[in-house]
Motif scaffolding. Structure first.
Motif, PDB file in Angstrom:
ATOM      1  N   UNK A   1       0.830  -1.210   0.000  1.00  0.00           N
ATOM      2  CA  UNK A   1       0.000   0.000   0.000  1.00  0.00           C
ATOM      3  C   UNK A   1       0.864   1.260   0.000  1.00  0.00           C
ATOM      4  N   UNK A   2       2.013   1.197   0.655  1.00  0.00           N
ATOM      5  CA  UNK A   2       2.918   2.357   0.634  1.00  0.00           C
ATOM      6  C   UNK A   2       3.413   2.610  -0.786  1.00  0.00           C
ATOM      7  N   UNK A   3       3.717   1.527  -1.497  1.00  0.00           N
ATOM      8  CA  UNK A   3       4.197   1.671  -2.878  1.00  0.00           C
ATOM      9  C   UNK A   3       3.096   2.221  -3.764  1.00  0.00           C
ATOM     10  N   UNK A   4       1.872   1.667  -3.616  1.00  0.00           N
ATOM     11  CA  UNK A   4       0.749   2.138  -4.434  1.00  0.00           C
ATOM     12  C   UNK A   4       0.453   3.613  -4.166  1.00  0.00           C
ATOM     13  N   UNK A   5       0.537   4.021  -2.926  1.00  0.00           N
ATOM     14  CA  UNK A   5       0.264   5.416  -2.580  1.00  0.00           C
ATOM     15  C   UNK A   5       1.365   6.340  -3.084  1.00  0.00           C
ATOM     16  N   UNK A   6       2.583   5.799  -3.222  1.00  0.00           N
ATOM     17  CA  UNK A   6       3.711   6.629  -3.658  1.00  0.00           C
ATOM     18  C   UNK A   6       3.748   6.817  -5.166  1.00  0.00           C
ATOM     19  N   UNK A   7       3.526   5.731  -5.930  1.00  0.00           N
ATOM     20  CA  UNK A   7       3.729   5.818  -7.385  1.00  0.00           C
ATOM     21  C   UNK A   7       2.517   5.407  -8.212  1.00  0.00           C
ATOM     22  N   UNK A   8       1.449   4.929  -7.574  1.00  0.00           N
ATOM     23  CA  UNK A   8       0.237   4.599  -8.308  1.00  0.00           C
ATOM     24  C   UNK A   8       0.225   3.180  -8.853  1.00  0.00           C
TER      25      UNK A   8
ATOM     26  N   UNK B   1       4.992 -10.667  -6.599  1.00  0.00           N
ATOM     27  CA  UNK B   1       3.652 -11.214  -6.800  1.00  0.00           C
ATOM     28  C   UNK B   1       2.668 -10.670  -5.772  1.00  0.00           C
ATOM     29  N   UNK B   2       3.107 -10.462  -4.532  1.00  0.00           N
ATOM     30  CA  UNK B   2       2.213  -9.855  -3.543  1.00  0.00           C
ATOM     31  C   UNK B   2       1.772  -8.474  -4.015  1.00  0.00           C
ATOM     32  N   UNK B   3       2.703  -7.705  -4.572  1.00  0.00           N
ATOM     33  CA  UNK B   3       2.369  -6.370  -5.065  1.00  0.00           C
ATOM     34  C   UNK B   3       1.531  -6.423  -6.337  1.00  0.00           C
ATOM     35  N   UNK B   4       1.840  -7.374  -7.226  1.00  0.00           N
ATOM     36  CA  UNK B   4       1.093  -7.490  -8.480  1.00  0.00           C
ATOM     37  C   UNK B   4      -0.366  -7.872  -8.226  1.00  0.00           C
ATOM     38  N   UNK B   5      -0.583  -8.887  -7.385  1.00  0.00           N
ATOM     39  CA  UNK B   5      -1.955  -9.289  -7.085  1.00  0.00           C
ATOM     40  C   UNK B   5      -2.707  -8.171  -6.378  1.00  0.00           C
ATOM     41  N   UNK B   6      -2.039  -7.489  -5.446  1.00  0.00           N
ATOM     42  CA  UNK B   6      -2.691  -6.396  -4.730  1.00  0.00           C
ATOM     43  C   UNK B   6      -3.064  -5.268  -5.688  1.00  0.00           C
ATOM     44  N   UNK B   7      -2.199  -4.991  -6.649  1.00  0.00           N
ATOM     45  CA  UNK B   7      -2.483  -3.924  -7.615  1.00  0.00           C
ATOM     46  C   UNK B   7      -3.703  -4.262  -8.462  1.00  0.00           C
ATOM     47  N   UNK B   8      -3.740  -5.480  -9.006  1.00  0.00           N
ATOM     48  CA  UNK B   8      -4.865  -5.893  -9.852  1.00  0.00           C
ATOM     49  C   UNK B   8      -6.158  -5.914  -9.045  1.00  0.00           C
TER      50      UNK B   8
ATOM     51  N   UNK C   1      -8.017   5.490  -7.245  1.00  0.00           N
ATOM     52  CA  UNK C   1      -7.454   6.185  -6.087  1.00  0.00           C
ATOM     53  C   UNK C   1      -6.608   5.203  -5.290  1.00  0.00           C
ATOM     54  N   UNK C   2      -5.471   5.665  -4.813  1.00  0.00           N
ATOM     55  CA  UNK C   2      -4.584   4.806  -4.020  1.00  0.00           C
ATOM     56  C   UNK C   2      -5.295   4.349  -2.753  1.00  0.00           C
TER      57      UNK C   2
END
Length: 413
Positions: free
Chosen positions: A61-68, A107-114, A183-184
């Protein structure tokens, strides 16, 4: 269908990721065996993925909030693709451990993003249909991926290249998705003490699922190879466990909504324990008996995570469901780190049957703990439960939000 059409790129991307991840998990274990790695080293490599997955769950979530969403997905897909292809360039246990750890984070970040993107895109009108398609994508892609292995073979670089290509190509459909980035998401809060206070049984249950099911996913191919199954039969063996996990999800979930969930958790645990004992002592080297045994094991063991999550939500206060979702996945990750490590040592010392003796022992202890918790406090009446049972994927905490939607019943406390 018109409501689902805008989500097709995201669903196709999810299918590529889920299939690639399922292929990689089985293939890496078998290829490591081919390269002469010991069973305990293979367990360490498997644990590396789960360590990375736990780290990814914490920081995504920190990554998504930082760069989308777009930049997060692009960066993680590129890193995961490079990690996959680098494993054939440097065949070394330490290198493979580090690359699997990196893959777990990605993969944790990829699945969370999708799933965060899907969650922002669905409405209550198309939520149920989207979830049904998503589950079909999950089952179909993981099952089909297992048969790529016998089709291509374990040797050479081809399968590493296919995995790398799949991860790179996952960028294509998502690039054609709606150009408006969602939205992040809000930061995920981890509070171990609060989660334990909500439901000790659910917390222990998710650790148990990690200890047992993750050991099966990492070391199931080693067990199947150890009893003499061919590569095609190994693919069928792993697929049977995955398909079995779908069969009893909804019947068990339906009855858990009507009765004390802990009773259904107890039944599912007992069923998976019996299936594990059958695989350890009754199936022997018979191919079809092992297929039947692992099908039954998956049918009872795979729903446990969703049942435990539903039980935790029964006791959660208003506003605590996001904490439960993130916490259950985190505790599963902890069990998934330890399970392959310990089980691989047992396999190396005692042989392939030790895998299911180990799972049966863990499940027996969990049965005893479940019985103890049933005497400690009464069940939540069905009419007072905040959320019904939901069939959850252990891909990201956002899947829980996707499944829950906004159709919650408020719980009087």
């Amino acid at each position: 269908m018109s409501q689902i059409r805008p989500l097709i790129p995201l669903l196709v991307t999810a299918g590529i990721l889920i299939g690639g991840n399922g292929l990689q998990g089985t293939f890496i274990s078998l290829r490591a065996l081919e390269e002469g790695f010991s069973t305990s080293l293979i367990g360490v490599i498997g644990a590396g993925y789960n360590i990375g997955f736990a780290l990814g769950c914490v920081y995504v979530t920190r990554i998504l909030r930082s760069i989308g969403h777009i930049r997060t997905f692009s960066a993680m897909a590129a890193i995961a693709s490079a990690a996959a292809i680098s494993m054939v360039l440097v065949i070394n246990p330490l290198m493979w451990f580090l690359m699997r750890l990196l893959a777990g984070i990605c993969f944790a970040c990829l699945f969370a993003t999708v799933e965060s993107w899907l969650n922002a895109s669905v409405t209550n009108k198309n939520r149920a249909r989207t979830l049904s398609v998503y589950r079909l994508v999950d089952l179909g892609s993981v099952t089909a991926a297992q048969y790529v292995i016998p089709g291509i073979g374990l040797g050479g670089f081809e399968l590493f290249a296919i995995i790398s290509m799949a991860l790179t190509l996952s960028l294509v459909p998502i690039s054609f998705a709606d150009r408006s980035s969602p939205v992040a998401p809000e930061a995920i809060r981890f509070d171990v003490k609060a989660l334990w206070n909500i439901s000790p049984l659910a917390t222990v249950g998710c650790i148990v699922v990690g200890l047992t099911n993750a050991a099966f996913r990492s070391l199931g191919p080693i067990y199947a190879q150890g009893i003499g199954l061919s590569v095609t039969a190994i693919a069928t063996f792993m697929s049977a466990g995955i398909i079995g996990g779908v069969v009893l999800q909804y019947p068990l979930g339906h009855y858990s909504d009507r009765f004390d969930r802990r009773l259904i958790i107890l039944i599912a645990t007992f069923g998976s324990l019996l299936a594990g004992l059958f695989l350890a002592f009754g199936a022997g080297n018979d191919e079809w008996l092992n297929f039947a045994g692992i099908f039954l094991f998956g049918a009872f063991a795979m729903p446990l995570y969703s049942l435990c999550s539903a039980h935790a939500n029964d006791h959660a206060a208003e506003g605590q469901h996001a904490l439960v979702s993130a916490g259950m996945l985190f505790f599963w990750s902890l069990g998934a780190i330890i399970g392959p490590l310990f089980a691989s040592f047992l396999l190396e010392v005692f042989g392939p049957q030790a895998l299911f003796i180990y799972t049966a022992a863990i499940l027996f202890l969990f049965m005893l703990y479940t019985l103890q918790r049933m005497t400690a406090r009464g069940p939540v009446p069905a009419g007072e439960r905040a959320l019904p049972f939901r069939n959850l994927l252990r891909t990201s905490s956002f899947f829980n939000k996707l499944a829950a939607g906004n159709n919650h019943k408020r719980k009087d406390r």
